[in-house]
Design a protein around this motif. Structure first.
Motif, PDB file in Angstrom:
ATOM      1  N   HIS A  61      -2.297   5.023   4.019  1.00  0.00           N
ATOM      2  CA  HIS A  61      -3.651   5.454   3.632  1.00  0.00           C
ATOM      3  C   HIS A  61      -3.896   6.901   4.041  1.00  0.00           C
ATOM      4  O   HIS A  61      -4.114   7.195   5.208  1.00  0.00           O
ATOM      5  CB  HIS A  61      -4.682   4.548   4.310  1.00  0.00           C
ATOM      6  N   HIS A  63      -5.480  10.914   2.224  1.00  0.00           N
ATOM      7  CA  HIS A  63      -6.098  11.602   1.092  1.00  0.00           C
ATOM      8  C   HIS A  63      -5.460  12.976   0.976  1.00  0.00           C
ATOM      9  O   HIS A  63      -5.617  13.802   1.868  1.00  0.00           O
ATOM     10  CB  HIS A  63      -7.612  11.710   1.304  1.00  0.00           C
ATOM     11  N   LYS A 146      -7.070   0.578  -5.395  1.00  0.00           N
ATOM     12  CA  LYS A 146      -8.114   0.788  -4.387  1.00  0.00           C
ATOM     13  C   LYS A 146      -9.378   1.269  -5.062  1.00  0.00           C
ATOM     14  O   LYS A 146      -9.328   2.069  -5.992  1.00  0.00           O
ATOM     15  CB  LYS A 146      -7.629   1.855  -3.395  1.00  0.00           C
ATOM     16  N   HIS A 243      -9.474  -1.073   6.088  1.00  0.00           N
ATOM     17  CA  HIS A 243     -10.502  -0.645   7.061  1.00  0.00           C
ATOM     18  C   HIS A 243     -10.953  -1.828   7.922  1.00  0.00           C
ATOM     19  O   HIS A 243     -12.142  -1.961   8.232  1.00  0.00           O
ATOM     20  CB  HIS A 243     -11.714  -0.027   6.359  1.00  0.00           C
ATOM     21  N   ASP A 317      -5.683   7.517   7.437  1.00  0.00           N
ATOM     22  CA  ASP A 317      -6.924   7.967   6.815  1.00  0.00           C
ATOM     23  C   ASP A 317      -7.133   9.472   7.009  1.00  0.00           C
ATOM     24  O   ASP A 317      -8.253   9.939   7.222  1.00  0.00           O
ATOM     25  CB  ASP A 317      -8.151   7.184   7.276  1.00  0.00           C
TER      26      ASP A 317
HETATM   27 ZN   LIG Z   1      -9.709   6.834   3.337  1.00  0.00          ZN
END
Ligand SMILES: [Zn+2]
Length: 458
Positions: A61, A63, A146, A243, A317
């Motif tokens: 995970h 970005h 997702k 999460h 994340d």
């Molecule tokens: Zn994220």
């Protein structure tokens, strides 16, 4: 035989435990694991004496903002940062421009990765097109899907748009038909909005400091997760519980796993493990630009869930924003999240020394479980001869401290956790036979990274 790469004297992870072995690599594959007495000749040799040779860490995970938001990060800078801390493969999340909800948009992201990534990757598709779009993205190899839930007031302008629960259920049905997993970032807009109203009613300014601790509460996230789990079961979906860090959410995942009535995998994203006092340092301006003010999760409960198998994977994340996008005085319009891939692998290793998880469990949650869940085992996550030569080389004995003077590769040039004492360090990153990082020194090539899928792992 002359190998392309030899890693000697290390303690190597295998399916049968850790053993002192010498590793011979030919091309992109592991050719041989030899007993310590057997000397291997290599064009390049890494002496891993006193170190552990783990299957390459996979970040489930992050970005990378590419394409469309490349002023924040791109495939090159993001994967450089990842390799810098031992990550050999990443799964970029779909809040980019265009959103990868059609095959055309998805392939645009794949192409960006093929041009710029220095490590392997699998972009995660967004299931908000038609069922036919979802099918095509699945066939193109997206590991899972997702989406974001109820994001009307998400504090930064997510490109995925606003969703309702009926639309989520329709997306679940479309993904279920492909046999892939689907995850949702569990939110509840009404809790989110109520927090804003509460701060306004108290006559306080809507700063991040004032409101942040009221967002993403246990009630909000766990309530959403219960609803999602029901829709997933009803749709016959393999549910990826993402999460999973709030106490009630962890209990829900544990209960569903014990019942065994649905297929479920879960991850905890590392960012909330940050302390509320941790600030983000920006190298170019020499300023601290963002203070976390997070809802404080129960960290002991999270690590217990990692140890007992409730949580299967840990994602970084990594969520970079350009430094000028942080406006902590305006909570609804500030960047939320920060860059952390330059440190993620090191942090996980440090948690081993701090007693939060065993080294064996670290291998499972960073590599083995991912590869098995998404159909890439044993190509990834196994260290077996004949499979991809991806390694994360770890020295558990190095003591160091995260510093304002560190070099980082994220485009944001920001450093989280300045001053944190670290116990252990990743000293090497090998991606399909190429030594991308050796003792902090990068030797990377844009385009070395490959799209890895269940389909091309057979
Ligand atoms: Zn994220």
């Amino acid at each position: 035989m002359q190998f392309d790469l030899v890693i000697k004297n290390g303690t190597v992870y295998t399916e049968k435990g850790f053993h002192k072995l010498n590793v011979g690599v030919a091309g992109e594959k592991i050719a041989v694991l030899a007993e310590p007495g057997v000397e291997l000749e290599g064009n390049k040799v890494i002496d891993a004496a006193g170190k552990y040779v783990l299957p390459g860490f996979i970040d489930c995970h992050c970005h990378l903002r590419d394409p469309g938001l490349t002023h924040k990060e791109d495939f090159y800078t993001g994967t450089m940062a990842a390799a810098h801390s031992g990550i050999t493969m990443v799964c970029p999340q779909p809040n980019i421009k265009p959103v990868p909800s059609t095959l055309e948009a998805y392939m645009e992201e794949v192409k960006a990765g093929e041009e710029r990534a220095v490590i392997d990757f699998n972009p995660i598709g967004c299931p908000l097109g038609t069922p036919e779009d979802v099918k095509q993205i699945a066939e193109a190899g997206s590991a899972w899907f997702k989406l974001f839930e109820k994001v009307a007031t998400y504090p930064y302008n997510t490109t995925a748009g606003t969703l309702d629960t009926h639309r989520i259920y329709e997306a679940f049905r479309a993904v279920a038909a492909t046999g892939k997993y689907c995850s949702v970032h569990p939110f509840d807009k009404y809790f989110f909005d109520a927090a804003v109203e509460k701060i306004k009613a108290e006559g306080k300014p809507l700063t991040l400091e004032n409101v942040r601790h009221l967002w993403y509460s246990d009630e909000e996230m766990t309530g959403a997760a219960y609803q999602l789990s029901y829709y997933a079961k009803k749709a016959g979906l393999k549910w990826y519980a993402m999460h999973a860090w709030m106490p009630g959410y962890i209990d829900l995942v544990r209960m569903l796993k014990e019942r065994g009535k649905m297929t479920i995998v879960s991850s905890f994203e590392y960012m909330p493990a940050m302390d509320a006092s941790d600030e983000i340092y920006h190298i170019d301006s020499g300023k601290y630009i963002y203070l976390n003010h997070d809802a404080k999760p129960d960290k002991a409960k999270i690590w217990e869930a990692v140890r007992d198998g409730t949580i299967d994977m840990i994602g970084s994340d990594h969520a970079p924003h350009a430094p000028e996008e942080y406006h902590p005085e305006d909570a609804l319009h500030t960047g939320a999240g920060f860059a952390m891939l330059d440190y993620f692998g090191h942090l996980l290793v440090s948690h081993v020394n701090e007693g939060d998880l065993s080294l064996e469990r670290l291998v499972e949650v960073t590599s083995v479980n991912f590869a098995k869940t998404f159909g890439m085992y044993p190509r990834k996550g196994s260290n077996l001869p004949g499979t991809d030569a991806d390694f994360t080389i770890v020295d558990l004995n190095q003591e160091w401290e995260i510093s304002e003077k560190d070099t980082v590769y994220t485009k944001t040039q920001t450093i989280p956790y300045v001053g944190r004492k670290m116990h252990g360090k990743v000293t090497g990153t090998v991606v399909r036979g190429r030594v991308v990082m050796d003792n902090g020194v990068m030797d990377a090539q844009p385009g070395w990274g490959k799209m890895i899928t269940a389909e091309n792992s057979k």
